[in-house]
Design a protein around this motif. Structure first.
Motif, mmCIF file in Angstrom:
data_model
loop_
_atom_site.group_PDB
_atom_site.id
_atom_site.type_symbol
_atom_site.label_atom_id
_atom_site.label_comp_id
_atom_site.label_asym_id
_atom_site.label_seq_id
_atom_site.Cartn_x
_atom_site.Cartn_y
_atom_site.Cartn_z
ATOM 1 N N SER A 167 2.207 20.410 -0.298
ATOM 2 C CA SER A 167 3.384 21.115 0.225
ATOM 3 C C SER A 167 4.393 21.418 -0.871
ATOM 4 N N LYS A 168 4.325 20.674 -1.988
ATOM 5 C CA LYS A 168 5.230 20.929 -3.104
ATOM 6 C C LYS A 168 4.885 22.252 -3.777
ATOM 7 N N ILE A 169 3.632 22.652 -3.645
ATOM 8 C CA ILE A 169 3.193 23.939 -4.193
ATOM 9 C C ILE A 169 3.328 25.029 -3.136
ATOM 10 N N SER A 170 2.784 24.731 -1.939
ATOM 11 C CA SER A 170 2.828 25.689 -0.834
ATOM 12 C C SER A 170 2.612 24.948 0.482
ATOM 13 N N GLN A 171 3.525 25.136 1.423
ATOM 14 C CA GLN A 171 3.351 24.526 2.739
ATOM 15 C C GLN A 171 2.077 25.033 3.395
ATOM 16 N N GLY A 172 1.740 26.277 3.121
ATOM 17 C CA GLY A 172 0.523 26.852 3.678
ATOM 18 C C GLY A 172 -0.729 26.133 3.207
ATOM 19 N N TRP A 173 -0.725 25.672 1.957
ATOM 20 C CA TRP A 173 -1.872 24.927 1.447
ATOM 21 C C TRP A 173 -2.043 23.629 2.215
#
Length: 235
Positions: free
Chosen positions: A175-181
């Motif tokens: 989630s620190k990179i992308s919540q979608g991930w």
């Protein structure tokens, strides 16, 4: 207002479903049947504690709930082997679904799992359990059959699964990179619980978009997090 019977109320997902049911308007009566007492307390709740899962279908005839939700599941380790796990994850859920239909239940919600129907994954015993229950639920002819297919279920368990804390940390770190991930791999148990309740509430209101209604991971996130403010503005 509708009545609901919940199975699996003491597990990670089921306990979040129960907590959500207790808070949300629209559910006038809640029953649970489990091997130990749930932690959630509510004036709407009647909790039945019964160690013998073979007897769990009997109270349905007296309850006559409009909705049944099953988050019942186990692990091979906690069940004591694959045969015992099959009795809980598959046989008990199938028996519950069949009795629910016989007693006139209108909506049946089953918390399953993602990724069970791939060419290779479908041959795994765990996948066969989930597929068997899904096919039973969707084939019984409920007014509303709702299947949730979450990914990794994130949250703190009373008895952590082997590797569970590591999985939680790894997926949440995305989630620190992308919540979608993160959302594409795992969902918080709270979000899954809210999605199950939201879907059941929509079905009771005649707003379920289709039957059967299959909620994949993106649908769970949408119902349990993005649209949840429409159900509980304080969330």
């Amino acid at each position: 207002m509708t009545s609901v019977l919940l199975f699996g109320s003491t597990g990670l997902t089921g306990s979040n479903i129960l907590e959500t049911l207790a808070k949300v308007d629209g559910f006038s009566k809640i029953w649970t049947i489990s091997r130990r007492a749930p932690k959630t307390q509510s004036a709407k709740l009647e909790a039945i504690v019964e160690a013998d899962t073979d007897t769990w279908t009997k109270p349905l005839a007296d309850m006559k709930p409009e909705t049944v939700i099953s988050a019942l599941g186990s692990t091979r380790a906690s069940a004591g082997g694959i045969q015992n796990q099959w009795k809980i994850d598959h046989d008990a859920n199938v028996a519950i679904a069949k009795e629910a239909k016989a007693q006139g239940v209108k909506t049946f919600v089953f918390v399953s799992s993602t990724g069970t129907r791939g060419f290779l994954s479908s041959m795994a015993p765990y996948s066969k359990m989930k597929i068997g229950v899904e096919d039973t639920v969707t084939g019984l002819g409920f007014d509303h059959a709702i299947i949730l297919r979450p990914g990794g279920i994130l949250g703190e368990r009373e008895n952590p699964h082997l590797g569970g804390p590591l999985m939680n940390a790894a997926i949440r770190s995305l989630s620190k990179i992308s919540q979608g991930w993160q959302d594409s791999l795992g969902q918080e148990a709270e979000v899954i619980g809210r999605a199950a309740v939201h879907a059941a509430k929509l079905a009771a209101e005649g707003k379920a978009p289709k039957n059967p209604w299959i909620l994949e991971q993106a649908d769970i996130v949408r119902l349990g997090r993005e649209e949840w403010k429409n159900v509980d503005p304080t969330a």
